[in-house]
Design a protein around this motif. Structure first.
Motif, PDB file in Angstrom:
ATOM      1  N   MET A   1       1.004  -1.182   0.295  1.00 35.17           N
ATOM      2  CA  MET A   1       0.057  -0.438  -0.094  1.00 35.17           C
ATOM      3  C   MET A   1       0.835   1.856   0.309  1.00 35.17           C
ATOM      4  N   ASN A   2       0.594   2.226  -0.192  1.00 34.00           N
ATOM      5  CA  ASN A   2       1.103   3.711  -0.903  1.00 34.00           C
ATOM      6  C   ASN A   2       1.279   4.680   1.327  1.00 34.00           C
ATOM      7  N   ILE A   3       2.118   5.435   1.237  1.00 35.41           N
ATOM      8  CA  ILE A   3       2.633   5.358   2.728  1.00 35.41           C
ATOM      9  C   ILE A   3       1.782   6.309   2.927  1.00 35.41           C
ATOM     10  N   GLU A   4       0.531   7.382   2.128  1.00 35.97           N
ATOM     11  CA  GLU A   4      -0.332   7.940   2.966  1.00 35.97           C
ATOM     12  C   GLU A   4      -1.780   6.960   3.838  1.00 35.97           C
ATOM     13  N   HIS A   5      -2.076   5.332   2.352  1.00 29.63           N
ATOM     14  CA  HIS A   5      -2.717   4.412   2.815  1.00 29.63           C
ATOM     15  C   HIS A   5      -2.277   3.741   5.267  1.00 29.63           C
ATOM     16  N   TYR A   6      -1.553   4.559   4.774  1.00 31.44           N
ATOM     17  CA  TYR A   6      -0.208   3.193   5.746  1.00 31.44           C
ATOM     18  C   TYR A   6      -0.547   3.973   6.984  1.00 31.44           C
ATOM     19  N   LEU A   7      -0.295   5.597   6.849  1.00 32.08           N
ATOM     20  CA  LEU A   7      -0.015   5.966   8.329  1.00 32.08           C
ATOM     21  C   LEU A   7      -1.918   6.514   8.559  1.00 32.08           C
ATOM     22  N   HIS A  15      -6.292  12.784   6.958  1.00 32.15           N
ATOM     23  CA  HIS A  15      -5.467  13.403   5.451  1.00 32.15           C
ATOM     24  C   HIS A  15      -4.780  14.252   4.854  1.00 32.15           C
ATOM     25  N   ARG A  16      -5.541  15.132   5.439  1.00 32.57           N
ATOM     26  CA  ARG A  16      -4.277  16.576   6.005  1.00 32.57           C
ATOM     27  C   ARG A  16      -3.594  16.376   6.347  1.00 32.57           C
ATOM     28  N   GLN A  17      -3.919  15.895   7.200  1.00 36.04           N
ATOM     29  CA  GLN A  17      -2.514  16.166   8.535  1.00 36.04           C
ATOM     30  C   GLN A  17      -1.219  15.071   7.740  1.00 36.04           C
ATOM     31  N   ARG A  20       1.237  17.016   5.403  1.00 36.77           N
ATOM     32  CA  ARG A  20       1.437  17.480   6.095  1.00 36.77           C
ATOM     33  C   ARG A  20       3.091  17.358   6.503  1.00 36.77           C
ATOM     34  N   LEU A  21       2.102  15.704   7.343  1.00 37.22           N
ATOM     35  CA  LEU A  21       3.809  15.620   8.046  1.00 37.22           C
ATOM     36  C   LEU A  21       4.775  14.934   6.584  1.00 37.22           C
ATOM     37  N   LEU A  22       4.447  14.645   5.474  1.00 38.79           N
ATOM     38  CA  LEU A  22       4.637  14.262   4.717  1.00 38.79           C
ATOM     39  C   LEU A  22       5.829  15.530   4.239  1.00 38.79           C
ATOM     40  N   ASN A  30      12.631   3.312   6.688  1.00 40.86           N
ATOM     41  CA  ASN A  30      14.160   3.268   6.356  1.00 40.86           C
ATOM     42  C   ASN A  30      15.304   3.192   6.394  1.00 40.86           C
ATOM     43  N   GLY A  31      14.841   4.558   7.144  1.00 41.95           N
ATOM     44  CA  GLY A  31      15.989   6.219   7.303  1.00 41.95           C
ATOM     45  C   GLY A  31      15.732   7.038   6.516  1.00 41.95           C
ATOM     46  N   ALA A  32      15.457   6.950   5.761  1.00 45.39           N
ATOM     47  CA  ALA A  32      15.000   8.029   4.794  1.00 45.39           C
ATOM     48  C   ALA A  32      13.677   8.806   4.540  1.00 45.39           C
ATOM     49  N   VAL A  33      14.053  10.214   4.777  1.00 44.20           N
ATOM     50  CA  VAL A  33      13.048  10.801   4.545  1.00 44.20           C
ATOM     51  C   VAL A  33      12.059  10.832   3.760  1.00 44.20           C
ATOM     52  N   ILE A  34      10.876  10.642   3.638  1.00 46.33           N
ATOM     53  CA  ILE A  34      10.366  10.841   1.807  1.00 46.33           C
ATOM     54  C   ILE A  34       8.732  11.843   2.595  1.00 46.33           C
ATOM     55  N   VAL A  35       8.521  11.999   1.026  1.00 46.13           N
ATOM     56  CA  VAL A  35       7.686  13.397   1.143  1.00 46.13           C
ATOM     57  C   VAL A  35       6.490  13.028  -0.368  1.00 46.13           C
ATOM     58  N   ALA A  36       6.230  12.003  -0.793  1.00 47.46           N
ATOM     59  CA  ALA A  36       5.149  11.558  -1.611  1.00 47.46           C
ATOM     60  C   ALA A  36       4.309  10.491  -0.848  1.00 47.46           C
TER      61      ALA A  36
END
Length: 229
Positions: A1-7, A15-17, A20-22, A30-36
Motif C-alpha cells: 500500500m502507499n504511505i498515505e494509506h499506511y499512516l 488525510h490533510r495532516q 502535511r507530515l510528508l 527505512n531511515g530515508a525521508v519521504i515526501v510523496a
C-alpha cells in the motif's frame, strides 16, 4: 500500500495532516525521508514519524473549555490549572498548549502532544473572538479600541443585558479594556480561535478530542499548496 494509506490505517492523523507530515519531512521509510504520498510500503519496512515508530505514536488533539481562574499550566499537581482538569492518561502525555489565554479569561484552549502542530497554529496567529456582558440594555457610545479590530453588540431586552463581541490578536491587551466597559460583569470568554468554535455542548471545565474537521480547519492556511492524493 502507499504511505498515505499506511499512516491513515495506523491513526497518524487526517488525510490533510498526513500530507502535511510528508511535506514537512517528518516521515522516514527505512531511515530515508519521504515526501510523496504514493510511496509504496510493505510489511518489512520501518516507518517512523518524528523519529518514533508509528505503532508508538498516537497523537492527541484536545479542545478544552477552560474555566475562569484556571491557568494554562499543564502540570497536574498545580491547583487551578488546565493540567489538573485532565484525566490520568492525558496527564501522562507530553502535552503543550496554544497558551495565550490569561487565567481571567475562560473558553477555548487547544492542547496537543504533536508540538509541530501547535507551532503551526501559533505561526498562523489566528485572531480570538472574545465576549463579555454588560448589565442593562444601554450600549456604550464608544466601543472602538486599539485592542481589537472588530466589535459587535447584541441587546437582550428580555433579560436586560448587552453582549459585546470583539475580535483581537492580543487577548491580554483586550481583557482590561473589556473589563473596564461600563456595567461589565467581569466575565470574558474566548468563543473562538480563528475557525475553531467553542462547542455549545462542551461544559466549562471539560474537554474532548478535536474532530478531524476542526484539526484540518485550524491549520488549513498551511495546506493551500498541498496536492491532494
Amino acid at each position: 500500500m502507499n504511505i498515505e494509506h499506511y499512516l491513515t490505517e495506523r491513526h497518524q492523523g487526517t488525510h490533510r495532516q498526513i500530507m502535511r507530515l510528508l511535506r514537512q519531512g517528518r516521515v522516514t521509510l527505512n531511515g530515508a525521508v519521504i515526501v510523496a504520498g504514493h510511496t509504496q510500503v510493505d510489511s518489512t519496512d520501518q516507518v517512523q514519524v518524528d523519529g518514533a515508530a508509528v505503532t508508538g505514536r498516537q497523537p492527541q488533539y484536545l479542545l478544552v473549555n477552560k474555566p475562569m481562574g484556571v491557568t494554562i499550566d499543564l502540570n497536574p499537581t498545580v491547583a487551578h490549572s488546565v493540567g489538573s482538569l485532565l484525566n490520568v492518561l492525558d496527564q501522562q502525555r507530553q502535552l503543550g498548549a496554544v497558551a495565550d489565554l490569561p487565567k481571567e479569561v475562560m473558553g477555548v484552549v487547544v492542547l496537543s502532544d504533536d508540538h509541530r502542530f501547535l507551532d503551526d497554529v501559533r505561526q498562523i496567529a489566528w485572531p480570538s473572538t472574545l465576549t463579555t456582558r454588560l448589565t442593562g440594555t444601554a450600549v456604550p457610545a464608544e466601543l472602538a479600541n486599539a485592542a481589537w479590530d472588530q466589535v459587535q453588540t447584541t441587546v437582550n431586552q428580555r433579560q436586560k443585558y448587552v453582549t459585546v463581541t470583539v475580535r483581537t490578536q492580543d487577548v491580554a491587551r483586550a481583557l482590561p479594556a473589556l473589563v473596564a466597559l461600563p456595567n461589565a460583569t467581569g466575565s470574558v470568554t474566548r468563543t473562538s480561535l480563528g475557525p475553531l468554535q467553542l462547542p455549545g455542548d462542551l461544559p466549562i471545565g471539560t474537554y474532548r478530542g478535536m474532530r478531524a474537521a476542526e484539526i484540518d480547519a485550524v491549520v488549513a492556511p498551511l495546506d493551500a499548496d498541498v496536492t491532494e492524493s
